[in-house]
Motif scaffolding. Sequence first.
Motif, PDB file in Angstrom:
ATOM      1  N   PRO A   1     -32.044 -19.141  35.507  1.00 35.19           N
ATOM      2  CA  PRO A   1     -31.971 -20.265  34.557  1.00 35.19           C
ATOM      3  C   PRO A   1     -30.786 -20.173  33.603  1.00 35.19           C
ATOM      4  O   PRO A   1     -30.920 -20.424  32.415  1.00 35.19           O
ATOM      5  CB  PRO A   1     -33.305 -20.155  33.814  1.00 35.19           C
ATOM      6  CG  PRO A   1     -33.629 -18.711  33.855  1.00 35.19           C
ATOM      7  CD  PRO A   1     -33.095 -18.178  35.153  1.00 35.19           C
ATOM      8  N   TYR A   2     -29.617 -19.799  34.129  1.00 36.57           N
ATOM      9  CA  TYR A   2     -28.434 -19.636  33.278  1.00 36.57           C
ATOM     10  C   TYR A   2     -27.952 -20.970  32.715  1.00 36.57           C
ATOM     11  O   TYR A   2     -27.144 -21.007  31.796  1.00 36.57           O
ATOM     12  CB  TYR A   2     -27.293 -18.978  34.073  1.00 36.57           C
ATOM     13  CG  TYR A   2     -26.757 -19.875  35.153  1.00 36.57           C
ATOM     14  CD1 TYR A   2     -25.668 -20.699  34.899  1.00 36.57           C
ATOM     15  CD2 TYR A   2     -27.357 -19.926  36.407  1.00 36.57           C
ATOM     16  CE1 TYR A   2     -25.198 -21.555  35.879  1.00 36.57           C
ATOM     17  CE2 TYR A   2     -26.898 -20.775  37.377  1.00 36.57           C
ATOM     18  CZ  TYR A   2     -25.822 -21.592  37.110  1.00 36.57           C
ATOM     19  OH  TYR A   2     -25.363 -22.451  38.071  1.00 36.57           O
ATOM     20  N   VAL A   3     -28.444 -22.081  33.301  1.00 36.13           N
ATOM     21  CA  VAL A   3     -28.030 -23.403  32.794  1.00 36.13           C
ATOM     22  C   VAL A   3     -28.623 -23.683  31.409  1.00 36.13           C
ATOM     23  O   VAL A   3     -28.205 -24.638  30.755  1.00 36.13           O
ATOM     24  CB  VAL A   3     -28.413 -24.539  33.762  1.00 36.13           C
ATOM     25  CG1 VAL A   3     -27.699 -24.372  35.096  1.00 36.13           C
ATOM     26  CG2 VAL A   3     -29.919 -24.614  33.962  1.00 36.13           C
ATOM     27  N   VAL A   4     -29.564 -22.852  30.977  1.00 36.75           N
ATOM     28  CA  VAL A   4     -30.092 -22.989  29.614  1.00 36.75           C
ATOM     29  C   VAL A   4     -29.136 -22.233  28.697  1.00 36.75           C
ATOM     30  O   VAL A   4     -29.163 -21.009  28.608  1.00 36.75           O
ATOM     31  CB  VAL A   4     -31.529 -22.461  29.508  1.00 36.75           C
ATOM     32  CG1 VAL A   4     -32.108 -22.784  28.135  1.00 36.75           C
ATOM     33  CG2 VAL A   4     -32.412 -23.070  30.592  1.00 36.75           C
ATOM     34  N   LEU A   5     -28.252 -22.985  28.057  1.00 37.74           N
ATOM     35  CA  LEU A   5     -27.095 -22.394  27.378  1.00 37.74           C
ATOM     36  C   LEU A   5     -27.366 -21.971  25.956  1.00 37.74           C
ATOM     37  O   LEU A   5     -26.619 -21.181  25.381  1.00 37.74           O
ATOM     38  CB  LEU A   5     -25.952 -23.427  27.330  1.00 37.74           C
ATOM     39  CG  LEU A   5     -25.407 -23.932  28.650  1.00 37.74           C
ATOM     40  CD1 LEU A   5     -24.302 -24.925  28.385  1.00 37.74           C
ATOM     41  CD2 LEU A   5     -24.892 -22.776  29.478  1.00 37.74           C
ATOM     42  N   ALA A   6     -28.376 -22.553  25.373  1.00 35.74           N
ATOM     43  CA  ALA A   6     -28.675 -22.311  23.966  1.00 35.74           C
ATOM     44  C   ALA A   6     -30.144 -22.670  23.777  1.00 35.74           C
ATOM     45  O   ALA A   6     -30.736 -23.307  24.653  1.00 35.74           O
ATOM     46  CB  ALA A   6     -27.771 -23.186  23.085  1.00 35.74           C
ATOM     47  N   PRO A   7     -30.736 -22.288  22.658  1.00 33.80           N
ATOM     48  CA  PRO A   7     -32.151 -22.616  22.469  1.00 33.80           C
ATOM     49  C   PRO A   7     -32.406 -24.117  22.637  1.00 33.80           C
ATOM     50  O   PRO A   7     -31.791 -24.949  21.967  1.00 33.80           O
ATOM     51  CB  PRO A   7     -32.412 -22.162  21.023  1.00 33.80           C
ATOM     52  CG  PRO A   7     -31.437 -21.045  20.813  1.00 33.80           C
ATOM     53  CD  PRO A   7     -30.206 -21.455  21.570  1.00 33.80           C
TER      54      PRO A   7
ATOM     55  N   LEU B   1     -31.631 -26.122  25.041  1.00 38.86           N
ATOM     56  CA  LEU B   1     -30.562 -26.928  25.641  1.00 38.86           C
ATOM     57  C   LEU B   1     -30.166 -26.427  27.032  1.00 38.86           C
ATOM     58  O   LEU B   1     -29.847 -25.253  27.203  1.00 38.86           O
ATOM     59  CB  LEU B   1     -29.328 -26.858  24.724  1.00 38.86           C
ATOM     60  CG  LEU B   1     -28.068 -27.546  25.232  1.00 38.86           C
ATOM     61  CD1 LEU B   1     -28.192 -29.050  25.060  1.00 38.86           C
ATOM     62  CD2 LEU B   1     -26.855 -27.022  24.484  1.00 38.86           C
TER      63      LEU B   1
ATOM     64  N   LEU C   1     -27.785 -27.364  30.709  1.00 41.07           N
ATOM     65  CA  LEU C   1     -26.695 -28.126  31.311  1.00 41.07           C
ATOM     66  C   LEU C   1     -26.788 -27.936  32.831  1.00 41.07           C
ATOM     67  O   LEU C   1     -26.312 -26.944  33.378  1.00 41.07           O
ATOM     68  CB  LEU C   1     -25.339 -27.624  30.800  1.00 41.07           C
ATOM     69  CG  LEU C   1     -24.093 -28.247  31.424  1.00 41.07           C
ATOM     70  CD1 LEU C   1     -23.879 -29.669  30.923  1.00 41.07           C
ATOM     71  CD2 LEU C   1     -22.847 -27.407  31.113  1.00 41.07           C
TER      72      LEU C   1
ATOM     73  N   HIS D   1     -36.236 -19.131  31.049  1.00 48.25           N
ATOM     74  CA  HIS D   1     -35.165 -18.394  30.384  1.00 48.25           C
ATOM     75  C   HIS D   1     -35.769 -17.396  29.392  1.00 48.25           C
ATOM     76  O   HIS D   1     -36.682 -17.738  28.658  1.00 48.25           O
ATOM     77  CB  HIS D   1     -34.228 -19.354  29.651  1.00 48.25           C
ATOM     78  CG  HIS D   1     -32.943 -18.717  29.224  1.00 48.25           C
ATOM     79  ND1 HIS D   1     -32.858 -17.889  28.115  1.00 48.25           N
ATOM     80  CD2 HIS D   1     -31.707 -18.740  29.769  1.00 48.25           C
ATOM     81  CE1 HIS D   1     -31.610 -17.460  27.998  1.00 48.25           C
ATOM     82  NE2 HIS D   1     -30.894 -17.953  28.985  1.00 48.25           N
ATOM     83  N   PRO D   2     -35.246 -16.154  29.380  1.00 46.90           N
ATOM     84  CA  PRO D   2     -35.856 -15.134  28.521  1.00 46.90           C
ATOM     85  C   PRO D   2     -35.764 -15.439  27.027  1.00 46.90           C
ATOM     86  O   PRO D   2     -36.596 -14.964  26.252  1.00 46.90           O
ATOM     87  CB  PRO D   2     -35.080 -13.854  28.867  1.00 46.90           C
ATOM     88  CG  PRO D   2     -33.841 -14.302  29.560  1.00 46.90           C
ATOM     89  CD  PRO D   2     -34.169 -15.605  30.222  1.00 46.90           C
ATOM     90  N   ASP D   3     -34.764 -16.196  26.600  1.00 46.59           N
ATOM     91  CA  ASP D   3     -34.576 -16.412  25.157  1.00 46.59           C
ATOM     92  C   ASP D   3     -34.611 -17.870  24.722  1.00 46.59           C
ATOM     93  O   ASP D   3     -34.988 -18.169  23.600  1.00 46.59           O
ATOM     94  CB  ASP D   3     -33.217 -15.834  24.712  1.00 46.59           C
ATOM     95  CG  ASP D   3     -33.091 -14.379  25.072  1.00 46.59           C
ATOM     96  OD1 ASP D   3     -33.781 -13.568  24.440  1.00 46.59           O
ATOM     97  OD2 ASP D   3     -32.332 -14.065  26.007  1.00 46.59           O
ATOM     98  N   ASN D   4     -34.168 -18.775  25.583  1.00 52.17           N
ATOM     99  CA  ASN D   4     -33.861 -20.128  25.104  1.00 52.17           C
ATOM    100  C   ASN D   4     -34.900 -21.195  25.440  1.00 52.17           C
ATOM    101  O   ASN D   4     -34.708 -22.366  25.106  1.00 52.17           O
ATOM    102  CB  ASN D   4     -32.485 -20.559  25.612  1.00 52.17           C
ATOM    103  CG  ASN D   4     -31.369 -19.707  25.032  1.00 52.17           C
ATOM    104  OD1 ASN D   4     -31.525 -19.139  23.953  1.00 52.17           O
ATOM    105  ND2 ASN D   4     -30.258 -19.625  25.736  1.00 52.17           N
TER     106      ASN D   4
ATOM    107  N   LEU E   1     -21.343 -30.061  20.757  1.00 47.17           N
ATOM    108  CA  LEU E   1     -22.623 -29.347  20.716  1.00 47.17           C
ATOM    109  C   LEU E   1     -22.615 -28.319  19.589  1.00 47.17           C
ATOM    110  O   LEU E   1     -23.587 -28.182  18.847  1.00 47.17           O
ATOM    111  CB  LEU E   1     -22.904 -28.668  22.065  1.00 47.17           C
ATOM    112  CG  LEU E   1     -23.358 -29.618  23.178  1.00 47.17           C
ATOM    113  CD1 LEU E   1     -23.399 -28.897  24.520  1.00 47.17           C
ATOM    114  CD2 LEU E   1     -24.729 -30.227  22.866  1.00 47.17           C
ATOM    115  N   VAL E   2     -21.484 -27.613  19.440  1.00 47.95           N
ATOM    116  CA  VAL E   2     -21.369 -26.661  18.338  1.00 47.95           C
ATOM    117  C   VAL E   2     -21.511 -27.399  16.998  1.00 47.95           C
ATOM    118  O   VAL E   2     -22.075 -26.887  16.038  1.00 47.95           O
ATOM    119  CB  VAL E   2     -20.027 -25.891  18.423  1.00 47.95           C
ATOM    120  CG1 VAL E   2     -19.768 -25.092  17.152  1.00 47.95           C
ATOM    121  CG2 VAL E   2     -20.029 -24.959  19.639  1.00 47.95           C
TER     122      VAL E   2
END
Lengths: 101, 151
Positions: free
Chosen positions: B55-61, B63, B65, B92-95, B123-124
């Motif tokens: 699930p690397y597409v989960v880029l941030a909590p 979110l 892509l 995803h482990p964190d997001n 996004l930032v």
Amino acid sequence: MAARPEPLKVLSVCGVGMGSSLMLRMTVEDVLKKMGVEAKVEATDVSSARGMQADVIVGQGMHTEAFEGKAPVVVAITNFMDKDALETQLTEAFKDQGWLE
Amino acid sequence: MTEDLEGGVLAARARRRATDWRDAVHQACAPLLEADTITDEYPRRCVEMVEEHGPYVVLAPGLALAHARPEDGVRRLGVAVITLTEPVDFGHPDNDPVDVVFAFGSPDADQHVSLLSSLARHLVAGLADRLRIAVGDHEAQQALEEIRDDD
């Protein structure tokens, strides 16, 4: 302690090499610029990265695990928008390498 | 709603319901499919990318892509986003959990670079939260239109 390579060769990695790794590349570039570190950052996919030489590899933990020991600095990130966290991680890792005072 | 973007498309949809992350990825891709910038193979490949690479597409909590490769069925450049009333887990482990799902498709390895850099900058600067508070598609579309402003 070795001198820091200039420019530093950095890979940002993800599964496909053109989405998340590209977003991450921009974050890494911004942070290294702020740190005053000259670097060439390239976004790539995990399998291509395996055959590449790099000084620093940055990616999500699920991808960077495979690179532990393959590059002097391997950094696992969780939030590509968190530039402060990345700066802290890179600063610590660079100090360990003797690349920063 | 869709708008042309140098021959491509920007589309946003607000407050949808998804049964799971696979459904969310398919729904995020739907406006691109309707606008014919991708083929119906593409959403399936986006799902398979996550199944294959994690699930690397989960880029941030919160979110994600979603995307696959140009050769997986992209005709023109397009970026779509949906927000979800009920967040979904990608594993995803964190997001996790995720309530903003982007989908993009690029017809080659270069066309999307300036668009994605603009998306990353916005996004930032808080674009995901502006999408989250949008109550309808029109409002979400206006928020997404930000990314076309700079190059």
